[in-house]
Design an enzyme around this catalytic site. Structure first.
Site, PDB file in Angstrom:
ATOM      1  N   ASN A 400      43.021  73.072  -7.024  1.00  0.00           N
ATOM      2  CA  ASN A 400      42.005  71.862  -6.616  1.00  0.00           C
ATOM      3  C   ASN A 400      41.247  71.572  -4.917  1.00  0.00           C
ATOM      4  OD1 ASN A 400      40.006  69.367  -6.560  1.00  0.00           O
ATOM      5  ND2 ASN A 400      41.710  68.751  -8.193  1.00  0.00           N
ATOM      6  N   ASP A 401      42.048  71.393  -4.129  1.00  0.00           N
ATOM      7  CA  ASP A 401      41.192  70.977  -2.643  1.00  0.00           C
ATOM      8  C   ASP A 401      40.602  72.346  -2.488  1.00  0.00           C
ATOM      9  OD1 ASP A 401      41.822  68.440  -3.389  1.00  0.00           O
ATOM     10  OD2 ASP A 401      44.375  68.236  -2.256  1.00  0.00           O
ATOM     11  N   VAL A 402      41.051  73.404  -2.901  1.00  0.00           N
ATOM     12  CA  VAL A 402      41.010  74.760  -1.617  1.00  0.00           C
ATOM     13  C   VAL A 402      39.698  75.114  -2.310  1.00  0.00           C
ATOM     14  CG1 VAL A 402      43.699  74.938  -0.779  1.00  0.00           C
ATOM     15  CG2 VAL A 402      43.045  75.763  -3.182  1.00  0.00           C
TER      16      VAL A 402
END
Lengths: 475, 97
Positions: A400-402
């Site tokens: 997600n964040d990456v």
């Protein structure tokens, strides 16, 4: 004579540690490096048992007990290390690190008792102070490392939740000051209550270790473990100072400095400073970011497995972005099946590995390698980013964040500035997630709302198995 | 203070040099190896076990014996567990044919 041979054994062991660490830094020699260091460690241990002589010229006693303890430790350590799942590696490292910290702590306790009982008879006063200093530092660092590692272990295995309360940073700093002042009093004060104070320092250090790690978010645990790792190194070096033992000093300091640098390098990979990891927590920003989610244009588009299968089967080039979701679902074998299947249909498949994919740098490589994914299919971020433009389908599995474009576009985002995989450049993006829940940083991801993105909801293993079945059905 | 530094000057040299060696060693390591490297370093600081063996070998009283016994077990766990876990991680890096 024997003492002289032991010094040479220690010298050789020290060299194996340095060479071992050097070799560990290169994929081709890493395994050998580990074995070399292990061999040196064995030499140092058995050399100490058989060749060590005290100042009075006596050999070590209690050899029976020592061997029993060695055998117990070896059997347990071996079994635990062999049995643990690849996904649980990070918490294992933390656990073993805690054991080392506890060992340093116990050495300090015993040596202190020894000094307290003996009185000031056998050592010159200035030596006593040096001795006490090494004992005290070993005690404080060892117990902080032990308690902190245990909390980190609990967090990574999901048994301990993040907890923070108001003003915690101030309490922590205050606690640390109290520990240092009390420690100073024991070492230099010559106080009559030194024994009581000593155990007070021990208790407070353990408490500090717990409070130090407790508020830090689970995603930052690898950094914390790396930091605690270097703490234990310093604690071991204190032991070396205590016994004037060179191999303990070399091993301890080496790990202390290498571990500190490794911690900083890891922070850099996430584009955050160490201070930011230790003090700032993501939690505060999340409510802000969540509120902006309504501003995202477009809506979430769902895709089912058969449509996703068609999309991927007839693509020229597919890049898979694995994340922690894949690790948790143990989907590394299925993803390899998917890769083989697509390749058999003439699709080019690659994996894009973010530096902090999974929970630790390199974690994802280890996991995928476990399921026989070829090493050269795993492409690092800087190399793969230019390739997304020419990619038909990107399959994001549990990351997600990456892949959050906010890291590039939104200066208010808590992850702004973190390097990301630029998957939005590809023609199609399929995101497999269990739900619309935010990622570890607790922030919304604009990528999911883009027109070219479609969501394949479900557990990574189930969804991928379905996907594989659908592609097979296409023939 | 001055006396203390002078008495331990060799050790201080060792400390300073080892700090630089440690930094040099980790300088340019690809991020894929960070986890095994951390794990390997974790095993190496298990060298603290030497201290616990020395303590244990000189212990005469029961409390020291018991604590020393546990210290040796914990140190062994650190060493053996550390090296075995690292080896298992690195086993995965073998090039597949």
């Amino acid at each position: 004579m024997q003492e002289h041979i032991l010094q040479i054994v220690y010298l050789i062991a020290s060299i194996t540690f340095i060479v071992g660490l050097k070799f560990l830094g290169n994929p081709a020699t890493a395994r050998r490096g580990n074995l070399i260091a292990a061999f040196g460690m064995g030499m140092a241990i058995f050399g100490t048992i058989f060749l060590f002589t005290t100042k009075e010229g006596n050999h070590l006693g209690n050899l029976g007990f020592i061997f029993v303890a060695l055998i117990i430790g070896t059997i347990i350590g071996w079994m635990v290390a062999k049995k643990v799942k690849m996904t649980a590696m990070p918490e294992m490292v933390s656990l073993f690190n805690g054991m080392g910290g506890a060992c340093a702590m116990l050495i300090s306790v015993i040596e202190f008792q020894h000094l307290a009982h003996m009185g000031n008879s056998s050592l010159a006063p200035e030596n006593i102070t040096g001795h006490m200093l090494a004992i005290m530092l070993g005690l404080i660092i060892g117990s902080v490392s032990f308690a902190g590692s245990m909390v980190a272990w609990g967090k990574l295995s999901g048994n301990v939740k993040d907890k923070s309360f108001g003003k915690q940073q101030f309490i922590n700093i205050g606690l640390l000051l109290v520990i240092l002042v009390l420690g100073y009093m024991v070492v230099f004060g010559g106080s009559a209550n030194a024994v009581t104070l000593f155990y007070f320092v021990l208790a407070l250090s353990l408490l500090y270790g717990v409070l130090f790690v407790l508020p830090i978010g689970g995603a930052d645990m690898p950094v914390v473990i790396s930091l605690l790792n270097s703490f234990t190194g310093v604690a071991a070096a204190c032991g070396g100072f205590l016994y004037d033992n060179k191999v303990m000093m070399v091993g301890g300091i080496l790990v202390g400095s290498a571990g500190t640098l490794l911690t900083i390098v890891m922070c850099k990979a996430m584009n955050r400073s160490l201070i930011n990891v230790l003090i700032g927590n993501f939690g505060g920003g999340s409510t802000n970011a969540a509120a902006t989610s309504e501003n995202f244009a477009g809506s979430v588009k769902e895709i089912n497995a058969s449509d996703a299968a068609i999309l991927m089967r007839y693509a020229k080039k597919v890049i898979i972005v694995p994340g922690y979701g894949l690790a948790v679902a143990q989907a590394q074998h299925v993803v390899h099946d998917l890769e083989l299947l697509l390749e058999a249909e003439g699709v080019e498949v690659k994996y894009a590995i973010h530096p902090v994919a999974g929970r630790m740098p390199g974690h994802m490589n280890v996991l995928l390698a476990e399921s026989n994914v070829s090493y050269d299919k795993l492409v690092e971020m800087d190399e793969i980013n230019p390739e997304f433009k020419s990619t038909d389908v990107v399959l994001v599995v549990g990351a997600n964040d990456v892949v959050n474009p906010a890291a590039k576009s939104d200066p208010n985002s808590p992850i702004f500035g973190m390097p990301i995989l630029e998957v939005e450049e590809a023609t199609n993006v399929i995101v497999n997630k269990r739900s619309m829940k935010a990622g570890y940083a607790g922030i919304e991801n604009e990528l999911f709302y883009k027109p070219k993105t479609s969501m394949l909801f479900g557990d990574a293993k189930k969804a991928l198995t379905q996907l594989v079945a659908e592609i097979k059905a296409l023939g | 203070m001055l006396e203390f530094i002078n008495q331990n000057i060799q050790l201080l040299y060792l400390v300073i040099l080892m700090i630089f060696v440690g930094i040099e060693l980790i300088g340019h390591v690809p991020s894929v190896l960070h986890t095994p490297l951390m794990s390997g370093a974790n095993a190496i600081h298990g060298v603290v076990i030497i201290g616990s063996i020395i303590v244990m070998g000189q212990a005469t009283e029961l409390p020291a014996l018991i604590l020393g016994f546990f210290a040796v077990i914990l140190g062994t766990l650190n060493v053996v567990g550390g090296f075995v876990v690292t080896d298992r991680m690195l086993e995965m890096f073998k090039k597949k044919k």
